[in-house]
Scaffold this active site. Structure first.
Site, short mmCIF file in Angstrom:
data_model
loop_
_atom_site.label_atom_id
_atom_site.label_comp_id
_atom_site.label_asym_id
_atom_site.label_seq_id
_atom_site.Cartn_x
_atom_site.Cartn_y
_atom_site.Cartn_z
N HIS A 1 0.83 -1.20 0.00
CA HIS A 1 0.00 0.00 0.00
C HIS A 1 0.87 1.26 0.00
O HIS A 1 0.73 2.14 -0.86
CB HIS A 1 -0.91 -0.03 1.23
N GLU A 2 1.79 1.34 0.94
CA GLU A 2 2.61 2.55 1.07
C GLU A 2 3.56 2.71 -0.11
O GLU A 2 3.82 3.83 -0.56
CB GLU A 2 3.38 2.53 2.39
N HIS B 1 1.79 4.43 -2.91
CA HIS B 1 1.87 5.89 -2.78
C HIS B 1 3.24 6.39 -3.22
O HIS B 1 3.35 7.39 -3.94
CB HIS B 1 1.66 6.29 -1.31
N HIS C 1 3.80 6.31 -6.92
CA HIS C 1 2.98 7.39 -7.49
C HIS C 1 3.76 8.70 -7.42
O HIS C 1 3.88 9.44 -8.41
CB HIS C 1 1.67 7.48 -6.70
#
Length: 602
Positions: free
Chosen positions: A393-394, A397, A400
């Site tokens: 998940h992190e 980010h 991105h």
């Protein structure tokens, strides 16, 4: 699979191996270098202040934007370093002081530059549109478009400055809520399944609700909410203050509602918010089937709210060491292509990640950094499968950020929260697909499918219930309904009953859950979790099925903040204004429930 030896006890920061710590020296080699750049902030501010009263031409506005970018980059570098250093060891007074210095300076700079937008917006719409086409402002056309859109909602120079300087006052409802619930509120101990008294806290509450012993869950639930009920009038006052502030800001900025005002910065129509709520209502029968499965597996006559978190996949546990977790995430992301995975490998080789817990370290996980740094990741890795998903998940980010920073200029690199959750949960979806294909163990498959169902429950159904409640209480205040603890509780209980259906005979204490949810102070924030998650389910399937769709997704990541969020997502291949996106996501959820039921019930 075993947990790495480093995790057998909580280390001090000094005991952490360097390879397990993020490399903040890549940002500032020494604290003295940070001090040196901090001392230059006032010099970077001077060119902007010198232009006050002179923003009467495209060239002057372009010069201001350029100076703002230089100042903003420096402040972000300083903040990023100070913030991450403080999070390494929150008890370190030097780290605390550095963080306080940059936050005070940021507040000072914000107040001194609050005049910029109002001064530009004293020009007519026709003038602003003409300036947009001027050669000097060609690099800033997106900024000019946003200014034109904001003009009807921007106040005078004096009014904007006044509101800016009142920022601390406006944060008071949330600050008071935080101090009360995190610092001043204490909970009685709860007796565990062995009859031993165990301390109950905010952080340990969900752990109690995951206990296999139902009586422990019930005791924890009742003890927890009885404590909140003792402060219900104070908490009603803080939440009412926050709601009234949102409605006040909407009125003075000429919006029809607080919801419209909150959606305006992302240029999201109120109809999208309404569509999310309506789509989730239509999907509630699928959610109720999941609750029915939970009821069967737990073997209870009636479900209650203390039965919602306990795992329903029996007798299955897995521990994953750090190296294996990293390998899993890398292999799961291979459908995103070599460019993505090669860049992702540098997260480990260049030390983006602060891996393990240490004394004083901030809890939880996040992706941080700034335009001029690595996209740092804070973890407190414990070797659980949930923590592997957190890593994916992190890093979603962080990747991105990396792709956007490489592609966009500083001004347009930072993406909105609306799109941020798409990148993170798409990575989670790819990891889930990878692990489901990797294992033949039916217990592991059941665990993974239950993880997906729990993601839907927590991220879509629960967050949308919160979103509907936010809309409800803001409308209550706007219509003159008193925001009392009684009215908050009745509205919440009724909505909770609608979402969970007849299978759950909810204890009355759940009516007070509103009093403990910090997101209700975030001004219509939580709907973004639900829309982002639904979009990611569609994106992940497109990526897995077609390399061309992968390239569209990567272009979406590269776009950063260069366009309105809905346009970015649509260009990436998913139209969130199309109700089918929500429908397809819920079909996926329904299929997962069916597969999980087959594995657990035969």
């Amino acid at each position: 699979m075993t947990i790495a030896p480093e995790q057998e006890r909580i280390l001090t920061r000094e005991e952490q191996a360097p390879e397990n710590c993020w490399n903040l020296e890549a940002l500032y080699a020494t604290p003295e270098d940070w001090d040196k750049e901090f001392s230059q902030i006032d010099e970077l501010l001077k060119p902007i202040l010198a232009l006050q009263g002179k923003l009467t031409s495209p060239a002057a506005v372009a010069e201001t934007f350029k100076a703002e970018d230089a100042l903003g980059r420096a402040i972000e570098r300083l903040y990023s370093y100070a913030h991450h250093r403080e999070d390494e060891d929150t008890g370190n007074s030097t780290n605390q002081g550095r963080s306080q210095r940059i936050m005070a300076k940021y507040t000072e700079v914000a107040a001194k530059t609050a005049w910029v937008r109002p001064e530009i917006l004293t020009q007519s719409l026709e003038t602003l549109k003409a300036w947009r086409e001027d050669e000097a402002l060609k690099p800033y056309q997106r900024s000019m478009d946003v200014l034109v859109r904001d003009k009807p909602h921007t106040l005078s120079n004096a009014e904007e400055t006044l509101i800016s300087t009142a920022g601390e006052v406006f944060r008071n409802p949330y600050n008071t809520f935080g101090y009360l619930t995190n610092a001043d509120m204490t909970f009685p101990d709860v007796e565990d399944e062995k009859g031993k008294k165990r301390p109950l806290s905010q952080g340990r509450y969900i752990t109690f609700l995951e206990n296999r012993d139902r009586s422990v869950r019930e005791r924890a639930f009742k003890t927890f909410y009885d404590t909140y009920i003792g402060f219900e009038n104070t908490l009603a006052s803080t939440l009412a203050g926050s709601v009234k502030l949102d409605n006040f800001n909407a009125r003075v900025r000429h919006f029809d509602s607080a919801l419209e005002a909150a959606l305006h910065p992302d240029n999201v129509p109120v109809s999208l918010y309404d569509t999310l709520v309506d789509s989730v209502h239509e999907a509630l029968p699928k959610f109720h089937k999941y609750l029915e499965l939970r009821k069967q597996i737990l073997g209870v006559d009636e479900l209650n709210m203390w039965d919602v978190y306990v795992p329903i996949v029996p007798d299955f546990d897995i521990k994953v060491d750090w190296a294996e977790a990293c390998q899993w995430v890398l292999e799961a992301c291979e459908p995103l292509g070599k460019e993505y995975t090669d860049a992702l490998k540098t997260a480990f080789t260049d030390r983006w990640i602060d891996v393990y817990e240490n004394k004083g370290k901030r809890s939880g996980a996040y992706s941080g950094g700034c335009y001029d740094s690595f996209p740092y990741v804070l973890m407190n890795y414990q070797g659980t499968l949930d923590h592997v998903f957190t890593l994916a998940h992190e890093l979603g980010h962080s990747m991105h950020s990396l792709l956007a920073h490489k592609t966009q200029p500083y001004r347009y690199a930072d993406y909105t929260i609306f799109v941020a959750e798409i990148a993170s949960t798409t990575n989670e979806a790819l990891l889930l697909d990878y692990l489901l294909k990797k294992t033949d163990d039916p217990k592991f498959k059941a665990y993974l499918l239950n993880h997906r169902c729990e993601q839907f429950r927590g991220t879509v159904f629960r967050q949308t219930m919160f979103a509907e409640y936010e809309r409800m209480i803001h409308e209550m205040d706007a219509s003159g309904t008193p925001l009392t603890a009684e009215n908050f509780s009745k509205s919440y209980y009724d909505l909770n009953a609608k979402f969970h259906g007849p299978l759950i005979k909810a204890d009355d204490r759940i009516s007070h859950e509103w009093s403990r949810i910090p997101h209700f102070y975030y001004n219509f924030y939580v709907y973004k979790y639900a829309t982002g998650f639904c979009a990611s389910q569609v994106f992940s399937q497109r990526i897995l099925n077609n390399p061309e769709h992968r390239d569209m997704y990567l272009d979406f990541l590269r776009s950063g903040g260069s366009a309105d969020p809905l346009d970015q997502v649509k260009k990436g291949g998913v139209d969130l204004t199309d109700r089918k996106v929500m429908t397809n996501a819920f079909e996926s959820f329904g299929q997962s429930v069916k597969e999980l039921s087959g594995l657990l019930l035969g």
